[in-house]
Design a protein around this motif. Sequence first.
Motif, PDB file in Angstrom:
ATOM      1  N   MET A  47       1.000  -1.128  -0.112  1.00  0.00           N
ATOM      2  CA  MET A  47       0.086  -0.068  -0.020  1.00  0.00           C
ATOM      3  C   MET A  47       0.980   1.320  -0.046  1.00  0.00           C
ATOM      4  SD  MET A  47      -2.820  -0.440   2.933  1.00  0.00           S
ATOM      5  CE  MET A  47      -3.811  -1.746   2.892  1.00  0.00           C
ATOM      6  N   THR A  48       0.354   2.320  -0.632  1.00  0.00           N
ATOM      7  CA  THR A  48       0.960   3.719  -0.422  1.00  0.00           C
ATOM      8  C   THR A  48       0.975   4.066   1.078  1.00  0.00           C
ATOM      9  OG1 THR A  48      -0.884   5.003  -0.662  1.00  0.00           O
ATOM     10  CG2 THR A  48       0.232   4.105  -2.573  1.00  0.00           C
ATOM     11  N   PRO A  49       1.689   4.968   1.351  1.00  0.00           N
ATOM     12  CA  PRO A  49       1.879   5.618   2.848  1.00  0.00           C
ATOM     13  C   PRO A  49       0.361   6.020   3.235  1.00  0.00           C
ATOM     14  CG  PRO A  49       3.942   5.834   1.916  1.00  0.00           C
ATOM     15  CD  PRO A  49       3.091   5.317   0.962  1.00  0.00           C
ATOM     16  N   ALA A  50      -0.177   6.742   2.318  1.00  0.00           N
ATOM     17  CA  ALA A  50      -1.562   7.305   2.380  1.00  0.00           C
ATOM     18  C   ALA A  50      -2.645   6.297   2.688  1.00  0.00           C
ATOM     19  CB  ALA A  50      -1.812   8.381   1.510  1.00  0.00           C
ATOM     20  N   GLU A  51      -2.662   5.098   1.906  1.00  0.00           N
ATOM     21  CA  GLU A  51      -3.688   4.225   2.100  1.00  0.00           C
ATOM     22  C   GLU A  51      -3.438   3.723   3.417  1.00  0.00           C
ATOM     23  OE1 GLU A  51      -4.057   2.858  -2.789  1.00  0.00           O
ATOM     24  OE2 GLU A  51      -2.381   1.908  -1.271  1.00  0.00           O
ATOM     25  N   ALA A  52      -2.081   3.240   3.647  1.00  0.00           N
ATOM     26  CA  ALA A  52      -1.931   2.381   5.211  1.00  0.00           C
ATOM     27  C   ALA A  52      -2.307   3.509   6.296  1.00  0.00           C
ATOM     28  CB  ALA A  52      -0.440   2.178   5.158  1.00  0.00           C
ATOM     29  N   LYS A  53      -2.154   4.584   6.463  1.00  0.00           N
ATOM     30  CA  LYS A  53      -2.473   5.464   7.222  1.00  0.00           C
ATOM     31  C   LYS A  53      -4.064   5.535   7.268  1.00  0.00           C
ATOM     32  CE  LYS A  53      -2.008  10.149   8.913  1.00  0.00           C
ATOM     33  NZ  LYS A  53      -0.734  10.511   9.704  1.00  0.00           N
ATOM     34  N   ARG A  54      -4.937   5.630   6.291  1.00  0.00           N
ATOM     35  CA  ARG A  54      -6.204   5.652   6.274  1.00  0.00           C
ATOM     36  C   ARG A  54      -6.891   4.483   6.863  1.00  0.00           C
ATOM     37  NH1 ARG A  54     -10.593   4.021   2.598  1.00  0.00           N
ATOM     38  NH2 ARG A  54     -12.367   5.099   3.108  1.00  0.00           N
ATOM     39  N   VAL A  55      -6.289   3.192   6.268  1.00  0.00           N
ATOM     40  CA  VAL A  55      -6.860   1.852   6.895  1.00  0.00           C
ATOM     41  C   VAL A  55      -6.423   1.709   8.451  1.00  0.00           C
ATOM     42  CG1 VAL A  55      -6.545  -0.585   6.781  1.00  0.00           C
ATOM     43  CG2 VAL A  55      -6.430   0.684   4.533  1.00  0.00           C
ATOM     44  N   ALA A  56      -5.303   2.308   8.740  1.00  0.00           N
ATOM     45  CA  ALA A  56      -4.974   2.189  10.612  1.00  0.00           C
ATOM     46  C   ALA A  56      -5.895   2.974  11.120  1.00  0.00           C
ATOM     47  CB  ALA A  56      -3.514   2.673  10.555  1.00  0.00           C
ATOM     48  N   LYS A  57      -6.307   4.459  10.637  1.00  0.00           N
ATOM     49  CA  LYS A  57      -7.044   5.380  11.230  1.00  0.00           C
ATOM     50  C   LYS A  57      -8.541   4.677  11.323  1.00  0.00           C
ATOM     51  CE  LYS A  57      -8.464  10.097  11.345  1.00  0.00           C
ATOM     52  NZ  LYS A  57      -8.371  11.315  10.462  1.00  0.00           N
ATOM     53  N   ILE A  58      -8.993   4.026  10.478  1.00  0.00           N
ATOM     54  CA  ILE A  58     -10.388   3.669  10.226  1.00  0.00           C
ATOM     55  C   ILE A  58     -10.422   2.380  11.204  1.00  0.00           C
ATOM     56  CG2 ILE A  58     -11.105   5.139   8.470  1.00  0.00           C
ATOM     57  CD1 ILE A  58     -11.073   2.249   7.040  1.00  0.00           C
ATOM     58  N   SER A  59      -9.466   1.916  11.466  1.00  0.00           N
ATOM     59  CA  SER A  59      -9.440   0.351  12.294  1.00  0.00           C
ATOM     60  C   SER A  59      -9.509   0.740  13.826  1.00  0.00           C
ATOM     61  CB  SER A  59      -8.412  -0.448  12.047  1.00  0.00           C
ATOM     62  OG  SER A  59      -8.248  -0.458  10.538  1.00  0.00           O
ATOM     63  N   ARG A  60     -10.659   1.361  14.165  1.00  0.00           N
ATOM     64  CA  ARG A  60     -10.771   1.848  15.841  1.00  0.00           C
ATOM     65  C   ARG A  60     -10.817   0.838  16.779  1.00  0.00           C
ATOM     66  NH1 ARG A  60     -13.438   5.168  12.019  1.00  0.00           N
ATOM     67  NH2 ARG A  60     -15.349   4.112  12.158  1.00  0.00           N
ATOM     68  N   ARG A  61     -10.960  -0.400  16.500  1.00  0.00           N
ATOM     69  CA  ARG A  61     -10.895  -1.650  17.377  1.00  0.00           C
ATOM     70  C   ARG A  61     -10.274  -2.679  16.731  1.00  0.00           C
ATOM     71  NH1 ARG A  61     -15.122  -5.109  16.968  1.00  0.00           N
ATOM     72  NH2 ARG A  61     -16.680  -4.711  15.281  1.00  0.00           N
ATOM     73  N   PRO A  62     -10.008  -3.603  17.564  1.00  0.00           N
ATOM     74  CA  PRO A  62      -9.446  -5.111  16.919  1.00  0.00           C
ATOM     75  C   PRO A  62     -10.423  -5.585  15.768  1.00  0.00           C
ATOM     76  CG  PRO A  62      -8.841  -4.931  19.088  1.00  0.00           C
ATOM     77  CD  PRO A  62      -9.872  -3.903  19.035  1.00  0.00           C
ATOM     78  N   MET A  63      -9.828  -5.714  14.682  1.00  0.00           N
ATOM     79  CA  MET A  63     -10.607  -6.165  13.421  1.00  0.00           C
ATOM     80  C   MET A  63     -10.773  -7.660  13.561  1.00  0.00           C
ATOM     81  SD  MET A  63     -11.870  -3.717  11.670  1.00  0.00           S
ATOM     82  CE  MET A  63     -12.278  -3.063  13.124  1.00  0.00           C
ATOM     83  N   LEU A  64     -11.394  -8.226  14.706  1.00  0.00           N
ATOM     84  CA  LEU A  64     -11.506  -9.679  15.161  1.00  0.00           C
ATOM     85  C   LEU A  64     -13.195  -9.851  15.556  1.00  0.00           C
ATOM     86  CD1 LEU A  64      -9.739 -12.177  15.883  1.00  0.00           C
ATOM     87  CD2 LEU A  64      -9.688 -11.218  18.128  1.00  0.00           C
ATOM     88  N   HIS A  65     -13.453 -10.920  14.701  1.00  0.00           N
ATOM     89  CA  HIS A  65     -14.834 -11.514  14.664  1.00  0.00           C
ATOM     90  C   HIS A  65     -15.065 -12.765  14.608  1.00  0.00           C
ATOM     91  CE1 HIS A  65     -19.152 -11.335  13.905  1.00  0.00           C
ATOM     92  NE2 HIS A  65     -18.939 -11.967  12.773  1.00  0.00           N
ATOM     93  N   ALA A  66     -16.010 -13.371  15.578  1.00  0.00           N
ATOM     94  CA  ALA A  66     -16.404 -14.676  15.657  1.00  0.00           C
ATOM     95  C   ALA A  66     -17.455 -14.949  14.648  1.00  0.00           C
ATOM     96  CB  ALA A  66     -16.476 -15.139  16.897  1.00  0.00           C
ATOM     97  N   GLN A  67     -17.264 -15.360  13.270  1.00  0.00           N
ATOM     98  CA  GLN A  67     -18.450 -15.404  12.603  1.00  0.00           C
ATOM     99  C   GLN A  67     -19.149 -16.726  12.803  1.00  0.00           C
ATOM    100  OE1 GLN A  67     -17.199 -15.247   8.495  1.00  0.00           O
ATOM    101  NE2 GLN A  67     -19.172 -15.984   7.748  1.00  0.00           N
ATOM    102  N   THR A  68     -18.529 -17.630  13.331  1.00  0.00           N
ATOM    103  CA  THR A  68     -19.410 -19.049  13.861  1.00  0.00           C
ATOM    104  C   THR A  68     -18.965 -19.185  15.316  1.00  0.00           C
ATOM    105  OG1 THR A  68     -17.658 -20.496  12.972  1.00  0.00           O
ATOM    106  CG2 THR A  68     -19.777 -19.769  11.549  1.00  0.00           C
ATOM    107  N   ALA A  84     -23.048 -15.171  12.926  1.00  0.00           N
ATOM    108  CA  ALA A  84     -23.020 -13.800  12.633  1.00  0.00           C
ATOM    109  C   ALA A  84     -22.117 -13.123  11.522  1.00  0.00           C
ATOM    110  CB  ALA A  84     -22.875 -12.962  14.181  1.00  0.00           C
ATOM    111  N   GLU A  85     -22.695 -12.251  10.969  1.00  0.00           N
ATOM    112  CA  GLU A  85     -21.871 -11.632   9.714  1.00  0.00           C
ATOM    113  C   GLU A  85     -21.110 -10.514  10.323  1.00  0.00           C
ATOM    114  OE1 GLU A  85     -21.807 -12.436   6.519  1.00  0.00           O
ATOM    115  OE2 GLU A  85     -22.926 -14.183   7.353  1.00  0.00           O
ATOM    116  N   PRO A  86     -19.883 -10.019  10.123  1.00  0.00           N
ATOM    117  CA  PRO A  86     -19.114  -9.156  10.473  1.00  0.00           C
ATOM    118  C   PRO A  86     -19.928  -7.842  10.785  1.00  0.00           C
ATOM    119  CG  PRO A  86     -17.740 -10.215   8.571  1.00  0.00           C
ATOM    120  CD  PRO A  86     -19.529 -10.533   8.463  1.00  0.00           C
ATOM    121  N   PRO A  87     -19.510  -7.120  12.024  1.00  0.00           N
ATOM    122  CA  PRO A  87     -20.262  -5.818  12.105  1.00  0.00           C
ATOM    123  C   PRO A  87     -19.906  -4.644  11.213  1.00  0.00           C
ATOM    124  CG  PRO A  87     -18.773  -6.593  13.999  1.00  0.00           C
ATOM    125  CD  PRO A  87     -18.433  -7.673  12.951  1.00  0.00           C
ATOM    126  N   GLU A  88     -21.121  -3.825  11.081  1.00  0.00           N
ATOM    127  CA  GLU A  88     -20.826  -2.846  10.235  1.00  0.00           C
ATOM    128  C   GLU A  88     -19.534  -2.053   9.959  1.00  0.00           C
ATOM    129  OE1 GLU A  88     -24.101  -0.258  10.349  1.00  0.00           O
ATOM    130  OE2 GLU A  88     -25.682  -1.936  10.356  1.00  0.00           O
TER     131      GLU A  88
END
Length: 102
Positions: A47-68, A84-88
């Motif tokens: 990723m570009t630095p700008a893309e990486a910064k955006r993704v890191a910024k919007i990941s406001r909590r652990p991106m961990l989800h128990a689907q089943t 359960a589907e991933p949260p919004e």
Amino acid sequence: MEWRLETGRTHQIRVHAREIGIPILGDETYGGAGNGAEERLRSKGAMTPAEAKRVAKISRRPMLHAQTLGFRHPRTGEEMDFKAEPPEDFAEVFEALRDASA
């Protein structure tokens, strides 16, 4: 990534993911947030630095989800299974990751 747990404890995933060098995105406790996350996302030209910064910024909590989730009910012995589907908020992160890889 898919993980199969015996205990159902997210700490187990978070610690092991960090140990193998892929901390859970958005996980401040185990190195998956902030500058560390940005560095991993942009490493090797993924990723570009700008893309990486955006993704890191919007990941406001652990991106961990128990689907089943499944277990045997302790009193009845009945097998219980839930899905359960991933949260919004995951959708925004998924979209940012897709945009960065396009």
